[in-house]
Design an enzyme around this catalytic site. Sequence first.
Site, short mmCIF file in Angstrom:
data_model
loop_
_atom_site.label_atom_id
_atom_site.label_comp_id
_atom_site.label_asym_id
_atom_site.label_seq_id
_atom_site.Cartn_x
_atom_site.Cartn_y
_atom_site.Cartn_z
N ASP A 11 4.91 8.63 4.66
CA ASP A 11 6.32 8.84 4.95
C ASP A 11 6.51 8.86 6.48
O ASP A 11 5.87 9.65 7.18
CB ASP A 11 6.80 10.17 4.35
CG ASP A 11 6.76 10.14 2.82
OD1 ASP A 11 6.56 9.05 2.24
OD2 ASP A 11 6.94 11.22 2.22
N GLY A 37 4.65 9.55 -1.32
CA GLY A 37 4.54 8.65 -2.47
C GLY A 37 4.64 9.49 -3.73
O GLY A 37 3.98 10.51 -3.86
N LYS A 38 5.49 9.03 -4.65
CA LYS A 38 5.76 9.89 -5.82
C LYS A 38 4.51 10.15 -6.65
O LYS A 38 4.33 11.26 -7.16
CB LYS A 38 6.88 9.27 -6.67
CG LYS A 38 8.22 9.24 -5.92
CD LYS A 38 9.35 8.76 -6.75
CE LYS A 38 10.57 8.41 -5.89
NZ LYS A 38 11.08 9.52 -5.08
N ASN A 41 2.28 12.52 -4.57
CA ASN A 41 2.93 13.84 -4.49
C ASN A 41 2.75 14.61 -5.79
O ASN A 41 2.42 15.81 -5.78
CB ASN A 41 4.43 13.67 -4.23
CG ASN A 41 4.75 13.16 -2.84
OD1 ASN A 41 3.87 13.08 -1.99
ND2 ASN A 41 6.00 12.79 -2.61
N LEU A 216 18.18 19.99 -11.52
CA LEU A 216 19.57 20.17 -11.09
C LEU A 216 19.67 20.77 -9.69
O LEU A 216 20.63 21.49 -9.39
CB LEU A 216 20.31 21.07 -12.10
CG LEU A 216 20.21 20.67 -13.59
CD1 LEU A 216 20.86 21.74 -14.47
CD2 LEU A 216 20.87 19.32 -13.82
N ASP A 241 14.22 20.91 3.80
CA ASP A 241 13.85 19.52 3.53
C ASP A 241 13.57 19.39 2.03
O ASP A 241 12.62 19.99 1.52
CB ASP A 241 12.59 19.15 4.34
CG ASP A 241 12.21 17.68 4.21
OD1 ASP A 241 12.78 16.98 3.36
OD2 ASP A 241 11.32 17.25 4.97
N ASP A 247 9.18 15.73 -7.15
CA ASP A 247 7.78 15.45 -7.47
C ASP A 247 7.02 16.76 -7.71
O ASP A 247 6.13 16.82 -8.57
CB ASP A 247 7.11 14.69 -6.32
CG ASP A 247 7.74 13.33 -6.09
OD1 ASP A 247 8.22 12.73 -7.08
OD2 ASP A 247 7.77 12.88 -4.93
N GLY A 282 8.67 18.13 5.00
CA GLY A 282 7.82 17.07 4.49
C GLY A 282 7.60 17.16 2.99
O GLY A 282 8.06 18.09 2.33
O1 RIB Z 1 9.95 11.70 -3.88
C1 RIB Z 1 9.65 11.72 -2.50
C2 RIB Z 1 8.82 10.54 -2.16
O2 RIB Z 1 9.57 9.37 -2.40
C3 RIB Z 1 8.41 10.44 -0.71
O3 RIB Z 1 7.20 11.12 -0.43
C4 RIB Z 1 8.36 8.95 -0.46
O4 RIB Z 1 7.07 8.48 -0.20
C5 RIB Z 1 8.95 8.30 -1.71
O5 RIB Z 1 7.97 7.83 -2.55
#
Ligand code: RIB
Length: 298
Positions: A11, A37-38, A41, A216, A241, A247, A282
């Site tokens: 990210d 990345g979902k 994560n 929600l 944030d 995720d 983050g």
């Molecule tokens: O859901 C958040 C994620 O979406 C971020 O970390 C980004 O990489 C995208 O995949």
Amino acid sequence: MITVFGSINVDVVCRVARIPPPGTTVLGSDYELIPGGKGANQALAARRAGATVRLIGALGDDDISKAALTELEPGGVDLDAVTRRHGTTGVAIITVDESGENTIVVSPGANASASVAQVPTGAFSASDTLLLQMEVPHSENLAVARLANQAGARVVLSIAPFTPLTPKELGPATVIVVNEHEAADLARHLGLSARGDQAVVTALARRLDRTVIATLGPNGAVACGPQGLVQVPALPVTPVDTTGAGDTFAGVLAAFLDEGADLQTAMANAAIAGSLACTRNGAQPSFPTRDEIAAQSG
Ligand code: RIB
């Protein structure tokens, strides 16, 4: 054990006073490279919640790929089935405003080549959970889901980013996780006229014949499945944030379901974890540990 088949990103995050509307330029903070990345994560969130987790995905061979594994490796996620391809790593361009809201644009890079061929032989057993999202080719998601289903494993699909799937394209997933916007989009796509979060998840669960869970934001989460409606609250937090909060919910939900918790318990802990993730910057660095979740649960 949990297997996550999904995306691995870096990210590129810039904080701004307000997210710029189309056609405008604003100055923001210094950028940060944060692992995301979902798929990655959700794997790390499940691991921090105490699960044994294997991640299957793909990285590029570019310099930025080094930033992708900085939380996963020390975090104890099994990365043996992560492969490296020639080309770029998945990157997400993220802006975060003063209220913690964000915009995200994902460049898939190597994620587009994630493949069922990477799944180790005999990867799944009946006590396992497979966790999927929509940042890798869905044909590969379905092929992996079929392997898990043949072994009797639970399959959880997070429809993020939103993709207009048909019921058939949900494959053997028995638990569907969406946020409130994705739930509304899915209902509209399926021609359902329900309005309001509870009515929408109820209509989706009936139409799809699966458990449907909608997060929600500050209002927690609601689900409808064989056990009826389940509603859980969020923690009252001031978000800095929200990146990766969904995720966190999906990963922690999978961790609790995988260890045999009922849906209410799994969702309650997932909602706590998602709330805690909003209080830190983050994606992956913000995910809480099992002890931090337990400290907040009744
Ligand atoms: O859901 C958040 C994620 O979406 C971020 O970390 C980004 O990489 C995208 O995949």
